[in-house]
Scaffold this motif. Structure first.
Motif, PDB file in Angstrom:
ATOM      1  N   ILE A 278     101.171  57.300  44.670  1.00 26.44           N
ATOM      2  CA  ILE A 278      99.869  57.863  43.986  1.00 26.44           C
ATOM      3  C   ILE A 278     101.354  58.332  42.852  1.00 26.44           C
ATOM      4  CG2 ILE A 278     100.107  60.192  44.509  1.00 26.44           C
ATOM      5  CD1 ILE A 278      98.483  57.953  45.671  1.00 26.44           C
ATOM      6  N   SER A 279     101.892  57.718  42.834  1.00 25.58           N
ATOM      7  CA  SER A 279     103.116  58.206  41.019  1.00 25.58           C
ATOM      8  C   SER A 279     102.702  56.797  40.013  1.00 25.58           C
ATOM      9  CB  SER A 279     104.376  58.268  41.868  1.00 25.58           C
ATOM     10  OG  SER A 279     105.005  56.851  41.580  1.00 25.58           O
ATOM     11  N   ASN A 280     102.221  55.784  40.405  1.00 22.91           N
ATOM     12  CA  ASN A 280     101.036  55.045  39.873  1.00 22.91           C
ATOM     13  C   ASN A 280      99.574  54.991  39.260  1.00 22.91           C
ATOM     14  OD1 ASN A 280     104.337  53.862  39.544  1.00 22.91           O
ATOM     15  ND2 ASN A 280     104.118  53.097  40.721  1.00 22.91           N
ATOM     16  N   PRO A 295     102.163  48.583  37.920  1.00 23.04           N
ATOM     17  CA  PRO A 295     102.836  48.592  38.482  1.00 23.04           C
ATOM     18  C   PRO A 295     103.950  48.959  38.965  1.00 23.04           C
ATOM     19  CG  PRO A 295     101.732  46.759  37.302  1.00 23.04           C
ATOM     20  CD  PRO A 295     101.001  47.536  36.690  1.00 23.04           C
ATOM     21  N   SER A 296     104.441  50.059  37.709  1.00 20.75           N
ATOM     22  CA  SER A 296     105.829  51.183  37.275  1.00 20.75           C
ATOM     23  C   SER A 296     105.541  52.109  36.339  1.00 20.75           C
ATOM     24  CB  SER A 296     107.172  49.740  37.681  1.00 20.75           C
ATOM     25  OG  SER A 296     108.058  50.939  37.086  1.00 20.75           O
ATOM     26  N   HIS A 297     105.700  53.384  37.216  1.00 21.32           N
ATOM     27  CA  HIS A 297     105.304  53.848  35.924  1.00 21.32           C
ATOM     28  C   HIS A 297     106.586  54.419  35.053  1.00 21.32           C
ATOM     29  CE1 HIS A 297     106.675  56.467  39.102  1.00 21.32           C
ATOM     30  NE2 HIS A 297     107.760  57.180  37.662  1.00 21.32           N
ATOM     31  N   LYS A 622     114.509  44.049  39.346  1.00 21.48           N
ATOM     32  CA  LYS A 622     114.214  44.466  38.064  1.00 21.48           C
ATOM     33  C   LYS A 622     113.130  45.333  38.845  1.00 21.48           C
ATOM     34  CE  LYS A 622     115.147  41.204  35.402  1.00 21.48           C
ATOM     35  NZ  LYS A 622     115.768  41.889  33.844  1.00 21.48           N
ATOM     36  N   ALA A 623     112.541  46.640  37.675  1.00 19.95           N
ATOM     37  CA  ALA A 623     111.384  47.266  38.191  1.00 19.95           C
ATOM     38  C   ALA A 623     111.393  48.404  38.598  1.00 19.95           C
ATOM     39  CB  ALA A 623     110.086  47.089  37.954  1.00 19.95           C
ATOM     40  N   PRO A 624     112.389  49.489  38.777  1.00 21.20           N
ATOM     41  CA  PRO A 624     112.286  50.093  40.082  1.00 21.20           C
ATOM     42  C   PRO A 624     110.416  51.057  40.160  1.00 21.20           C
ATOM     43  CG  PRO A 624     113.193  51.775  38.145  1.00 21.20           C
ATOM     44  CD  PRO A 624     112.417  49.823  37.636  1.00 21.20           C
ATOM     45  N   HIS A 625     110.274  52.118  40.875  1.00 16.74           N
ATOM     46  CA  HIS A 625     109.096  52.681  41.323  1.00 16.74           C
ATOM     47  C   HIS A 625     108.148  51.395  41.245  1.00 16.74           C
ATOM     48  CE1 HIS A 625     111.245  56.424  41.469  1.00 16.74           C
ATOM     49  NE2 HIS A 625     111.452  55.892  40.461  1.00 16.74           N
ATOM     50  N   PHE A 626     108.119  50.523  41.811  1.00 17.83           N
ATOM     51  CA  PHE A 626     106.725  49.619  42.317  1.00 17.83           C
ATOM     52  C   PHE A 626     105.590  49.370  42.981  1.00 17.83           C
ATOM     53  CE2 PHE A 626     105.674  44.754  41.781  1.00 17.83           C
ATOM     54  CZ  PHE A 626     105.728  44.419  39.840  1.00 17.83           C
TER      55      PHE A 626
END
Length: 642
Positions: A278-280, A295-297, A622-626
């Motif tokens: 939902i955050s993305n 994919p990630s904000h 790699k890439a948090p909040h994925f």
């Protein structure tokens, strides 16, 4: 002047009276308050370390953070513009709250919390205590609620407006404009008259005895702002319906995904996954004609929509927000080419779109997941012609020798784009691949190898297209080579699935995650899966600390930080685990699921879900909040024990 002891006593009373869901208590009717500090997003702009994520919701293009206790700002930090092309802090904090009688007073933080769909902070000064909450009520507006434990006047002001931001007052709104056209509007209830103070504002709120409501809005243009501002005074006078809608939306998410038979720590993983998805979520903007999920904000280059990412996100959200799942698919099909191709990725600026390649075909799976949870045949009917066209495109432009077995490729003849089309950008299996021009087309090139995962995906797409055709009472008129895929790619000497070279049919014997796909799509035979088990369970190869890496861990080319050349990608781990479950290995699948849940670093704490993880350590890479890791964690949670 009140003593600090008195302030703490009053704050305790406030915590009980202002709301029943502050830290240490909760509203039993709302499950979100069972999941305090779901993610750690503490960050005060202008500190020396990097910000790793924001609080955002409802498809908004703005985000906020909690202030760090060591560098306290008595307000939520932001908003931050989350667009790929204009990522910037519009302010350190658009609303810093103090007592008017002591505007320079020092506030000491008491607590902060990120609940699913809500931020909370409390702090005290010698004059008293203040609690603040933030909820998104729409894609453009977040509602700030402020409650003090004393009826003293409150003063609001902005802190460190961003570069090139100019502040003006229009009626009882503070408008902060950036030359890009983006605007932040701080709108106060009637009776509050903000005043301009240089390039900043102050807003005096006289002796509030009730909660103070302030709307913080983010608009991408003056036109949006003109349309959005008029509705805010009524909402500020009566915020209850908007807050109720927010509460019901989040309760709906959690009630649809949470099970009654899972440990609390595993429930927390599922809730974190939903919160991440939902955050993305982003509403339509510019070239993105439908809402969808990025994919990630937290990573600027991932703020767009990608094809196979979108299919995964839609499959993951179908259970708890099917309308978002539908629009996420529509967004990619808005750019379907006349020949049926779905392009790799799209952005708010269409000139940046990548049409050099497509992505692995998983969209019928996503549509079927939506149908499973909604029985919406109208959506199936809407999508079917486009799905069929995309399916046929693979056989028309990605089958070099016309044998019904497809290859990854590109429109420009580059191996780089062809590897992107596989989704496994630097996979070891493509190290020696070369490109071949497909006869009769200027825009069709294939690698010189046929890929097992691609053809397994196509076999599943074919099966589901037939299902859709049956639902719609239509004939299925498209190629079907499903029956030959499993035997074609199974190497009986090594008892494993591999890609094959076009020139001589030889296997590319680099055991990797592409072999999991026939198990997930259920095209492998039981005998093939049984024969694969020794290699899959080999702790030196695939049964690693976190199970099922992208390449066998004993491969000389294995790289623990090598993107698709070693680390764990949770979609592939999910394919393997679900694949084992498909063939009766339920106990083994559950054991591997718990290895994921119990060993991924920070997964049960406040750390964000990452793009990939260390095979032998579970460390975050790699890439948090994925988003796609989140989607597949939800699927593992849902499958466990079944």
């Amino acid at each position: 002047m009140k003593t600090k002891l008195h302030s703490f006593f009053l704050f305790a009373l406030l915590a009980a009276g202002f709301t029943a869901c502050t830290p240490g208590t909760k509203n039993k009717a709302e499950r979100r308050y069972d999941f305090a500090n779901i993610l750690d997003i503490a960050y005060t702009p202008d500190t020396l370390h990097r910000c790793y994520g924001w609080f955002t919701d409802a498809g908004s293009w703005m985000g906020f953070t909690l202030p760090e206790k060591e560098q306290w700002v008595n307000g939520f930090c932001g908003p931050f513009s989350l667009d790929m092309f204009r990522r910037q802090w519009m302010a350190q904090s658009a609303a810093v709250v103090s007592f008017a009688s002591d505007a320079q007073g020092v506030f000491v933080p008491d607590s902060t919390c990120y609940y699913p769909g809500e931020l909370y902070l409390s702090a005290h000064s010698d004059n008293g205590s203040i609690v603040q909450r933030l909820n998104f009520i729409s894609a453009s507006t977040a509602l700030l609620r402020i409650k003090a434990d004393t009826a003293e006047d409150l003063l609001l002001t902005g802190s460190r407006w961003g570069k090139d931001v100019t502040v003006n007052i229009e009626q009882n709104s503070v408008i902060a404009r950036h030359p890009s056209g983006e605007c932040v509007a701080m709108t106060f209830a009637p009776g509050v008259a903000p005043t301009l103070n240089g390039n900043n504002y102050t807003a005096l709120i006289r002796s509030p005895r009730e909660t103070v409501n302030v709307a913080i809005s983010f608009f991408t243009s003056e036109k949006e702002m003109t349309a959005g501002l008029p509705a805010l005074p009524e909402m500020l006078n009566n915020p209850a319906p908007a807050l109720q809608a927010n509460s019901e939306r989040w309760e709906g998410y959690l009630s649809k995904i949470l099970r009654n038979d899972m440990k609390p720590e595993y429930d927390r993983i599922a809730v974190k996954a939903v919160t991440t998805l939902i955050s993305n979520w982003r509403t339509h903007r510019g070239g993105l004609l439908h809402e969808g999920i990025v994919p990630s904000h937290a990573v600027g280059y991932f703020v767009g929509f990608w094809a196979w990412d979108s299919w995964r996100f839609s499959a993951g959200t179908a259970k708890f927000d099917p309308e978002l799942a539908k629009n996420n698919i529509r967004a990619m099909f808005d750019y379907q080419l006349p020949d049926g191709m779905i392009i790799d990725c799209i952005y708010t600026d269409p000139s940046e779109n990548n049409a050099r390649d497509s992505k692995p075909p998983l969209v019928c799976w996503a549509v079927d997941e939506i149908f499973t949870h909604t029985n919406d045949t109208a959506f199936v009917a809407e999508m079917y012609p486009q799905l069929l066209s995309y399916y046929k495109w693979w056989y028309e432009k990605r089958d070099h020798n016309h044998n019904g077995i497809c290859e990854y490729g590109s429109t420009d003849g580059t191996l780089e784009a062809a590897a992107w089309e596989s989704g496994m950008d630097n996979a070891i299996r493509f190290d020696d691949a070369v490109m071949l021009k497909n006869e009769g087309y200027e825009d069709a090139w294939s690698t010189d190898q046929e890929s097992v995962d691609l053809n397994a995906y196509l076999a599943l797409e074919c099966k589901l297209l037939k299902k859709f055709a049956g639902l719609l009472d239509l004939p299925f008129e498209a190629p079907d080579y499903s029956a030959q895929v499993a035997d074609y790619f199974f190497d009986k000497e090594m008892n494993f699935f591999f890609d094959r070279r076009l020139k001589d049919g030889s296997f590319i014997r680099e055991p990797g995650c592409e072999a999991y796909t026939p198990l997930w799509t259920q095209i492998a035979t039981q005998q093939q899966v049984d024969a694969m088990l020794p290699m899959l369970q080999d702790t030196a190869k695939f049964s690693t600390y976190i199970p099922f890496p992208t390449i066998a861990a004993d491969n000389p080319k294995y790289n623990p930080r090598g993107y698709w050349r070693g680390p764990i990608w949770l979609d592939q781990t999910y394919f393997a685990i679900r694949g084992l479950r498909n063939y009766g290995y339920h106990k083994l699948a559950d054991e591997y699921t718990l290895q994921v849940f119990d060993r991924l670093n920070g997964l049960q704490e406040g750390a964000p879900i990452h793009e990939n993880y260390g095979t032998h350590t579970g460390e975050r890479l790699k890439a948090p909040h994925f988003s796609w890791s989140s989607s597949h964690l939800l699927m593992m949670y849902d499958d466990y024990g079944k």
